[in-house]
Design a protein around this motif. Structure first.
Motif, PDB file in Angstrom:
ATOM      1  N   GLY A   1      22.443  47.315  -9.052  1.00  0.00           N
ATOM      2  CA  GLY A   1      22.870  46.653  -7.859  1.00  0.00           C
ATOM      3  C   GLY A   1      24.374  46.599  -8.156  1.00  0.00           C
ATOM      4  N   ARG A   2      25.393  46.670  -7.005  1.00  0.00           N
ATOM      5  CA  ARG A   2      26.789  46.360  -7.127  1.00  0.00           C
ATOM      6  C   ARG A   2      27.116  45.483  -6.209  1.00  0.00           C
ATOM      7  NH1 ARG A   2      30.618  49.398  -4.823  1.00  0.00           N
ATOM      8  NH2 ARG A   2      32.962  49.846  -5.763  1.00  0.00           N
ATOM      9  N   VAL A   3      28.246  44.602  -6.535  1.00  0.00           N
ATOM     10  CA  VAL A   3      28.927  43.918  -5.481  1.00  0.00           C
ATOM     11  C   VAL A   3      30.395  43.981  -5.821  1.00  0.00           C
ATOM     12  CG1 VAL A   3      29.382  41.756  -4.493  1.00  0.00           C
ATOM     13  CG2 VAL A   3      27.153  42.401  -4.968  1.00  0.00           C
ATOM     14  N   ALA A   4      31.128  44.309  -4.806  1.00  0.00           N
ATOM     15  CA  ALA A   4      32.533  44.583  -5.117  1.00  0.00           C
ATOM     16  C   ALA A   4      33.372  43.964  -4.164  1.00  0.00           C
ATOM     17  CB  ALA A   4      32.881  45.965  -5.018  1.00  0.00           C
ATOM     18  N   VAL A   5      34.394  42.965  -4.606  1.00  0.00           N
ATOM     19  CA  VAL A   5      34.904  42.027  -3.580  1.00  0.00           C
ATOM     20  C   VAL A   5      36.524  42.199  -3.757  1.00  0.00           C
ATOM     21  CG1 VAL A   5      35.171  39.769  -2.430  1.00  0.00           C
ATOM     22  CG2 VAL A   5      32.925  40.772  -3.261  1.00  0.00           C
TER      23      VAL A   5
ATOM     24  N   TYR B   1      24.707  45.329 -11.839  1.00  0.00           N
ATOM     25  CA  TYR B   1      23.363  45.092 -12.655  1.00  0.00           C
ATOM     26  C   TYR B   1      22.692  46.335 -12.486  1.00  0.00           C
ATOM     27  CZ  TYR B   1      18.670  42.981 -13.000  1.00  0.00           C
ATOM     28  OH  TYR B   1      17.287  42.660 -13.455  1.00  0.00           O
ATOM     29  N   ARG B   2      21.793  46.313 -13.839  1.00  0.00           N
ATOM     30  CA  ARG B   2      20.977  47.593 -13.978  1.00  0.00           C
ATOM     31  C   ARG B   2      19.622  47.097 -14.788  1.00  0.00           C
ATOM     32  NH1 ARG B   2      19.515  51.743 -17.337  1.00  0.00           N
ATOM     33  NH2 ARG B   2      19.245  54.064 -16.338  1.00  0.00           N
TER      34      ARG B   2
ATOM     35  N   LYS C   1      13.337  42.449 -11.034  1.00  0.00           N
ATOM     36  CA  LYS C   1      13.808  41.476 -10.490  1.00  0.00           C
ATOM     37  C   LYS C   1      14.111  41.704  -8.887  1.00  0.00           C
ATOM     38  CE  LYS C   1      17.022  39.040 -12.506  1.00  0.00           C
ATOM     39  NZ  LYS C   1      18.331  38.673 -13.236  1.00  0.00           N
ATOM     40  N   GLU C   2      14.049  40.608  -8.050  1.00  0.00           N
ATOM     41  CA  GLU C   2      13.937  40.880  -6.638  1.00  0.00           C
ATOM     42  C   GLU C   2      15.426  41.635  -6.150  1.00  0.00           C
ATOM     43  OE1 GLU C   2      12.303  37.687  -4.341  1.00  0.00           O
ATOM     44  OE2 GLU C   2      10.319  37.932  -5.496  1.00  0.00           O
ATOM     45  N   LYS C   3      15.516  42.048  -5.056  1.00  0.00           N
ATOM     46  CA  LYS C   3      17.008  42.676  -4.587  1.00  0.00           C
ATOM     47  C   LYS C   3      17.791  41.460  -4.187  1.00  0.00           C
ATOM     48  CE  LYS C   3      15.561  47.299  -3.461  1.00  0.00           C
ATOM     49  NZ  LYS C   3      15.408  48.521  -2.478  1.00  0.00           N
ATOM     50  N   ASP C   4      17.060  40.676  -3.563  1.00  0.00           N
ATOM     51  CA  ASP C   4      17.795  39.268  -2.855  1.00  0.00           C
ATOM     52  C   ASP C   4      18.565  38.532  -4.193  1.00  0.00           C
ATOM     53  OD1 ASP C   4      17.556  40.211  -0.371  1.00  0.00           O
ATOM     54  OD2 ASP C   4      16.049  38.783  -0.066  1.00  0.00           O
ATOM     55  N   ILE C   5      17.883  38.232  -5.025  1.00  0.00           N
ATOM     56  CA  ILE C   5      18.131  37.619  -6.328  1.00  0.00           C
ATOM     57  C   ILE C   5      19.316  38.186  -7.079  1.00  0.00           C
ATOM     58  CG2 ILE C   5      17.239  36.608  -8.615  1.00  0.00           C
ATOM     59  CD1 ILE C   5      14.848  36.200  -7.328  1.00  0.00           C
ATOM     60  N   ILE C   6      19.295  39.543  -7.160  1.00  0.00           N
ATOM     61  CA  ILE C   6      20.249  40.412  -7.782  1.00  0.00           C
ATOM     62  C   ILE C   6      21.532  40.174  -6.972  1.00  0.00           C
ATOM     63  CG2 ILE C   6      21.123  42.707  -8.235  1.00  0.00           C
ATOM     64  CD1 ILE C   6      17.930  43.702  -8.866  1.00  0.00           C
ATOM     65  N   LEU C   7      21.559  40.174  -5.635  1.00  0.00           N
ATOM     66  CA  LEU C   7      22.793  40.394  -5.052  1.00  0.00           C
ATOM     67  C   LEU C   7      23.370  38.714  -4.959  1.00  0.00           C
ATOM     68  CD1 LEU C   7      21.648  42.391  -1.637  1.00  0.00           C
ATOM     69  CD2 LEU C   7      23.539  42.925  -3.444  1.00  0.00           C
ATOM     70  N   ASP C   8      22.540  37.899  -5.024  1.00  0.00           N
ATOM     71  CA  ASP C   8      23.085  36.604  -5.324  1.00  0.00           C
ATOM     72  C   ASP C   8      23.579  36.143  -6.499  1.00  0.00           C
ATOM     73  OD1 ASP C   8      22.840  33.868  -3.897  1.00  0.00           O
ATOM     74  OD2 ASP C   8      21.700  33.256  -5.765  1.00  0.00           O
ATOM     75  N   GLU C   9      23.166  36.685  -7.450  1.00  0.00           N
ATOM     76  CA  GLU C   9      23.813  36.789  -8.685  1.00  0.00           C
ATOM     77  C   GLU C   9      24.995  37.313  -8.874  1.00  0.00           C
ATOM     78  OE1 GLU C   9      20.855  37.886 -11.540  1.00  0.00           O
ATOM     79  OE2 GLU C   9      19.611  36.003 -11.682  1.00  0.00           O
ATOM     80  N   LEU C  10      25.097  38.689  -8.424  1.00  0.00           N
ATOM     81  CA  LEU C  10      26.352  39.411  -8.264  1.00  0.00           C
ATOM     82  C   LEU C  10      27.501  38.605  -7.411  1.00  0.00           C
ATOM     83  CD1 LEU C  10      25.026  42.949  -8.072  1.00  0.00           C
ATOM     84  CD2 LEU C  10      25.856  41.699 -10.301  1.00  0.00           C
ATOM     85  N   VAL C  11      27.163  38.335  -6.401  1.00  0.00           N
ATOM     86  CA  VAL C  11      28.198  37.475  -5.715  1.00  0.00           C
ATOM     87  C   VAL C  11      28.556  36.228  -6.408  1.00  0.00           C
ATOM     88  CG1 VAL C  11      28.378  36.073  -3.575  1.00  0.00           C
ATOM     89  CG2 VAL C  11      27.129  38.111  -3.474  1.00  0.00           C
ATOM     90  N   ASP C  12      27.571  35.318  -7.136  1.00  0.00           N
ATOM     91  CA  ASP C  12      28.189  34.384  -7.753  1.00  0.00           C
ATOM     92  C   ASP C  12      29.007  34.716  -8.873  1.00  0.00           C
ATOM     93  OD1 ASP C  12      27.166  31.371  -8.417  1.00  0.00           O
ATOM     94  OD2 ASP C  12      27.054  32.222 -10.522  1.00  0.00           O
TER      95      ASP C  12
END
Length: 340
Positions: free
Chosen positions: A173-177, A199-200, A214-225
């Motif tokens: 997973g990757r979140v870039a802001v 996340y990996r 781990k579920e994808k939605d949970i991963i994205l939520d953690e990365l946004v946090d």
């Protein structure tokens, strides 16, 4: 002779376990919340609006950032509904808030001192799959004699290795802001920061040991946090958790003070230490520990100047690494409080 060697090995192992156990036993500690200043100076700005972030995942970042800033109670945060209504009224929703000038226009209309906006440049979780060779072990059906950790002979089930090919999945997973904060009055960029969190996770699909990704939605939520938390620390005071260690004084009153300390009765523990430091029979290292522990209690209670005073006494009496580090850290905290 063989029995003597076994007995000698047993004694050696027991002694080593006792020694190692004594070495690795950590001193009593406590988790303390410490207030840290913002990483950049934005002046006296307190009234802030958060504009919608552009890109996929923009709503998640906008909502999470707004909530974190509101919970921090350092800024006055304008309501989301008011910000959204004004964006529609000014038709900024059609072109977006892409530069400091348009951001400042919106901020002025809202009555804000600064406005935060930006874009989500990455918001994805992807899977890749493959197969790999894995070594496993199976019982042979035979039993063999082996030494246990105490040097005793015991019977155990014999195992043998074998290899299998198993499928695996790698989830990344990757979140870039990109965050931007603009002074509404001057259109000056107070802060601009691109933050990326990743996340990996790899799971081998073994029917004998099943594991779930781990579920994808949970991963994205953690990365946004994680990304929004990093930006909040950049622009506002924030708490961090630090571990503080108690030093053993090895006296009856010292143990009483420790019991108070462990139960959160810091004032009572301090009073016992005040009595203890008057004991003329204390060795210098014990007295230094009393001084250090007294400084620790003052730090926990928020009296940083008194904490510095007692840490300094401890360091002067016994210049150990812990005493010197405590003195250095408390002086840094005092300077940080001045910035706050």
């Amino acid at each position: 002779m063989h029995r003597l060697r076994s007995l000698g090995l047993l004694v050696f192992v027991i002694v080593m376990l006792v020694l190692l156990g004594g070495c690795i036993t950590p001193p009593p500690s406590i988790q303390v919340k410490v207030l840290k200043p913002a990483q950049i100076n934005i002046g006296r700005i307190r009234r802030v609006a958060v504009a919608p972030f552009e890109g996929q995942g923009g709503n998640a970042v906008t909502h999470r950032l707004t909530d974190k800033l509101f919970q921090g109670k350092y800024f006055t945060i304008l309501e989301r509904q008011k910000v959204g209504a004004l964006i529609n009224e000014m038709r900024l929703s059609e072109v977006g808030i892409v530069d400091p000038t348009s951001a400042a226009q919106l901020g002025k209309a809202l009555g804000a001192e600064a406005i935060i906006f930006g874009s989500v440049d990455g918001y994805v979780v992807q899977d890749s799959t493959g197969r790999e060779k894995v070594t496993k072990y199976r019982k042979t059906g035979r039993r063999v004699r082996k030494h246990n950790i105490f040097g005793q002979w015991v019977w155990v089930d014999e195992t043998e290795p074998y290899e299998v090919i198993l499928p695996y999945t790698v989830r990344q997973g990757r979140v870039a802001v990109t965050f931007k904060m603009v002074n509404v009055e001057t259109t000056e960029l107070l802060a601009i920061k691109s933050i990326t969190k990743e996340y990996r996770e790899k799971v081998v699909h073994d029917p004998d040991n099943p594991k779930e990704l781990k579920e994808k939605d949970i991963i994205l939520d953690e990365l946004v946090d994680q990304t929004t938390d990093a930006f909040v620390k950049l622009i506002s005071p924030h708490y961090v958790i630090e571990k503080k260690f108690w030093e053993d004084i090895n006296t009856k009153k010292g143990r009483v003070a420790l019991k108070y300390f462990k139960n959160g009765l810091y004032t009572d523990a301090g009073q016992v230490l005040d009595q203890l430091m008057k004991n003329p029979e204390l060795k210098s290292e014990q007295l230094a520990a009393v001084y250090y522990d007294r400084g620790l209690i003052y730090e926990i209670l928020g009296n940083l100047n008194r904490a510095e005073e007692w840490y300094k006494k401890a360091a002067e009496l016994e210049a150990s690494d812990r005493h010197l580090k405590a003195l250095s850290n408390i002086r840094k905290r005092i300077e940080e409080v001045k910035k706050l």
